[in-house]
Design a protein around this motif. Structure first.
Motif, mmCIF file in Angstrom:
data_model
loop_
_atom_site.group_PDB
_atom_site.id
_atom_site.type_symbol
_atom_site.label_atom_id
_atom_site.label_comp_id
_atom_site.label_asym_id
_atom_site.label_seq_id
_atom_site.Cartn_x
_atom_site.Cartn_y
_atom_site.Cartn_z
ATOM 1 N N LEU A 40 -2.656 1.256 11.443
ATOM 2 C CA LEU A 40 -3.362 1.496 10.187
ATOM 3 C C LEU A 40 -3.693 0.189 9.470
ATOM 4 C CD1 LEU A 40 -1.455 4.568 8.723
ATOM 5 C CD2 LEU A 40 -3.849 4.489 9.429
ATOM 6 N N LEU A 41 -2.778 -0.760 9.509
ATOM 7 C CA LEU A 41 -3.010 -2.042 8.833
ATOM 8 C C LEU A 41 -4.158 -2.823 9.455
ATOM 9 C CD1 LEU A 41 0.622 -3.313 8.209
ATOM 10 C CD2 LEU A 41 -1.024 -2.534 6.499
ATOM 11 N N HIS A 42 -4.420 -2.600 10.742
ATOM 12 C CA HIS A 42 -5.441 -3.378 11.447
ATOM 13 C C HIS A 42 -6.664 -2.546 11.832
ATOM 14 C CE1 HIS A 42 -2.664 -6.652 11.374
ATOM 15 N NE2 HIS A 42 -1.737 -5.881 11.904
ATOM 16 N N SER A 43 -6.811 -1.416 11.207
ATOM 17 C CA SER A 43 -7.948 -0.546 11.481
ATOM 18 C C SER A 43 -9.101 -0.865 10.539
ATOM 19 C CB SER A 43 -7.528 0.918 11.292
ATOM 20 O OG SER A 43 -8.640 1.758 11.412
ATOM 21 N N THR A 44 -10.307 -0.866 11.076
ATOM 22 C CA THR A 44 -11.474 -1.089 10.219
ATOM 23 C C THR A 44 -11.978 0.219 9.614
ATOM 24 O OG1 THR A 44 -12.956 -0.909 12.118
ATOM 25 C CG2 THR A 44 -12.235 -3.119 11.482
ATOM 26 N N SER A 45 -11.531 1.356 10.142
ATOM 27 C CA SER A 45 -11.982 2.641 9.607
ATOM 28 C C SER A 45 -11.271 3.005 8.304
ATOM 29 C CB SER A 45 -11.773 3.748 10.633
ATOM 30 O OG SER A 45 -10.395 3.906 10.918
ATOM 31 N N LEU A 46 -10.186 2.321 7.996
ATOM 32 C CA LEU A 46 -9.470 2.565 6.748
ATOM 33 C C LEU A 46 -10.155 1.783 5.632
ATOM 34 C CD1 LEU A 46 -6.933 4.030 5.686
ATOM 35 C CD2 LEU A 46 -5.708 1.894 5.998
ATOM 36 N N PRO A 47 -10.662 2.484 4.609
ATOM 37 C CA PRO A 47 -11.347 1.770 3.516
ATOM 38 C C PRO A 47 -10.416 0.779 2.824
ATOM 39 C CG PRO A 47 -11.701 4.141 3.349
ATOM 40 C CD PRO A 47 -10.670 3.932 4.407
ATOM 41 N N TYR A 100 0.845 -1.194 0.000
ATOM 42 C CA TYR A 100 0.000 0.000 0.000
ATOM 43 C C TYR A 100 0.882 1.246 0.000
ATOM 44 C CZ TYR A 100 -3.197 -3.586 1.642
ATOM 45 O OH TYR A 100 -3.925 -4.728 1.766
ATOM 46 N N SER A 101 0.871 1.967 -1.112
ATOM 47 C CA SER A 101 1.734 3.147 -1.228
ATOM 48 C C SER A 101 1.334 4.251 -0.251
ATOM 49 C CB SER A 101 1.711 3.679 -2.660
ATOM 50 O OG SER A 101 0.392 4.049 -3.030
ATOM 51 N N ASP A 102 0.053 4.375 0.053
ATOM 52 C CA ASP A 102 -0.372 5.428 0.972
ATOM 53 C C ASP A 102 0.096 5.153 2.408
ATOM 54 O OD1 ASP A 102 -2.088 3.277 1.215
ATOM 55 O OD2 ASP A 102 -3.922 4.424 0.929
ATOM 56 N N ILE A 103 0.100 3.899 2.796
ATOM 57 C CA ILE A 103 0.586 3.542 4.132
ATOM 58 C C ILE A 103 2.097 3.723 4.204
ATOM 59 C CG2 ILE A 103 0.902 1.609 5.728
ATOM 60 C CD1 ILE A 103 -1.939 0.760 5.088
ATOM 61 N N GLU A 150 -7.599 10.572 3.503
ATOM 62 C CA GLU A 150 -8.229 11.341 4.585
ATOM 63 C C GLU A 150 -8.160 10.580 5.913
ATOM 64 O OE1 GLU A 150 -12.635 13.009 5.723
ATOM 65 O OE2 GLU A 150 -12.074 12.955 3.614
ATOM 66 N N ALA A 151 -8.443 9.289 5.885
ATOM 67 C CA ALA A 151 -8.383 8.479 7.103
ATOM 68 C C ALA A 151 -6.953 8.413 7.643
ATOM 69 C CB ALA A 151 -8.915 7.074 6.830
ATOM 70 N N ILE A 152 -5.984 8.262 6.761
ATOM 71 C CA ILE A 152 -4.581 8.211 7.188
ATOM 72 C C ILE A 152 -4.145 9.555 7.744
ATOM 73 C CG2 ILE A 152 -2.206 7.977 6.337
ATOM 74 C CD1 ILE A 152 -3.285 5.765 4.451
ATOM 75 N N ALA A 153 -4.544 10.644 7.096
ATOM 76 C CA ALA A 153 -4.185 11.982 7.584
ATOM 77 C C ALA A 153 -4.795 12.245 8.959
ATOM 78 C CB ALA A 153 -4.640 13.045 6.587
ATOM 79 N N ASN A 154 -6.034 11.844 9.153
ATOM 80 C CA ASN A 154 -6.669 12.009 10.471
ATOM 81 C C ASN A 154 -5.943 11.195 11.534
ATOM 82 O OD1 ASN A 154 -8.612 13.756 9.495
ATOM 83 N ND2 ASN A 154 -10.110 12.146 9.157
ATOM 84 N N PHE A 155 -5.557 9.976 11.187
ATOM 85 C CA PHE A 155 -4.829 9.127 12.125
ATOM 86 C C PHE A 155 -3.486 9.754 12.480
ATOM 87 C CE2 PHE A 155 -1.503 5.990 12.746
ATOM 88 C CZ PHE A 155 -1.958 5.393 13.904
ATOM 89 N N MET A 156 -2.752 10.232 11.475
ATOM 90 C CA MET A 156 -1.434 10.821 11.726
ATOM 91 C C MET A 156 -1.552 12.096 12.555
ATOM 92 S SD MET A 156 0.584 8.633 10.467
ATOM 93 C CE MET A 156 2.182 9.372 10.328
ATOM 94 N N LYS A 157 -2.597 12.870 12.329
ATOM 95 C CA LYS A 157 -2.812 14.083 13.117
ATOM 96 C C LYS A 157 -3.092 13.715 14.580
ATOM 97 C CE LYS A 157 -5.789 18.099 13.539
ATOM 98 N NZ LYS A 157 -7.043 18.695 13.135
ATOM 99 N N THR A 158 -3.954 12.747 14.798
ATOM 100 C CA THR A 158 -4.250 12.281 16.158
ATOM 101 C C THR A 158 -3.001 11.707 16.807
ATOM 102 O OG1 THR A 158 -6.492 11.720 15.450
ATOM 103 C CG2 THR A 158 -5.740 10.760 17.512
ATOM 104 N N ASN A 159 -2.203 11.013 16.028
ATOM 105 C CA ASN A 159 -0.973 10.405 16.529
ATOM 106 C C ASN A 159 0.033 11.477 16.962
ATOM 107 O OD1 ASN A 159 0.716 8.335 17.200
ATOM 108 N ND2 ASN A 159 1.319 7.851 15.120
#
Length: 133
Positions: free
Chosen positions: A65-72, A21-24, A87-96
């Motif tokens: 991220l690999l084990h999240s169900t919120s990531l499409p 996954y290039s985005d991950i 968007e989901a990855i950006a939100n995760f990284m911001k929270t992180n």
């Protein structure tokens, strides 16, 4: 003496999956660059420290991220899905960045994860050779 026991290493197990996954992998690259900027030159020269830091960054960013169900689910050449994943990855990284991954994501009641499987933590070196038979 050679040992063929399974190795306890979530990083070794999850890294080949993450490379699909290039985005991950972009999320890992940005998290690593951010962490590396805050290091002193002495720490950058210490190989063992850098290995531990890379493992820590991987476990804090990619593994959840690999084990999240919120990531499409990844769909090749589907712009809508790619945008939703970004968007989901950006939100995760911001929270992180704002709080620890444990408090901000893994223990959050708003976040769902895939069921835990022991194969996520163990790397079987021999499985590469036994699958082809």
């Amino acid at each position: 003496m050679q040992n063929t026991d399974q190795i306890h290493s979530p990083v070794l197990t999850a890294f080949p999956l993450a490379t699909q996954y290039s985005d991950i992998m972009d999320a890992l690259r940005s998290a690593w660059a951010e962490k590396k900027r805050s290091l002193k030159k002495v720490d950058k020269r210490d190989n063992e420290h850098m290995k531990g830091l890379m493992s820590s960054v991987f476990m804090d960013s990619v593994y959840p991220l690999l084990h999240s169900t919120s990531l499409p689910a990844y769909k090749w050449a589907d712009i809508e899905t790619e945008n939703a994943r970004w968007e989901a990855i950006a939100n995760f990284m911001k929270t992180n960045r704002e709080s620890s991954v444990l408090a901000g994501h893994l223990l959050s009641p708003d976040t769902m994860h895939k069921p835990f499987d022991m194969s996520e933590l163990t790397y079987d070196l021999c499985s590469l050779y036994t699958q082809n038979r």
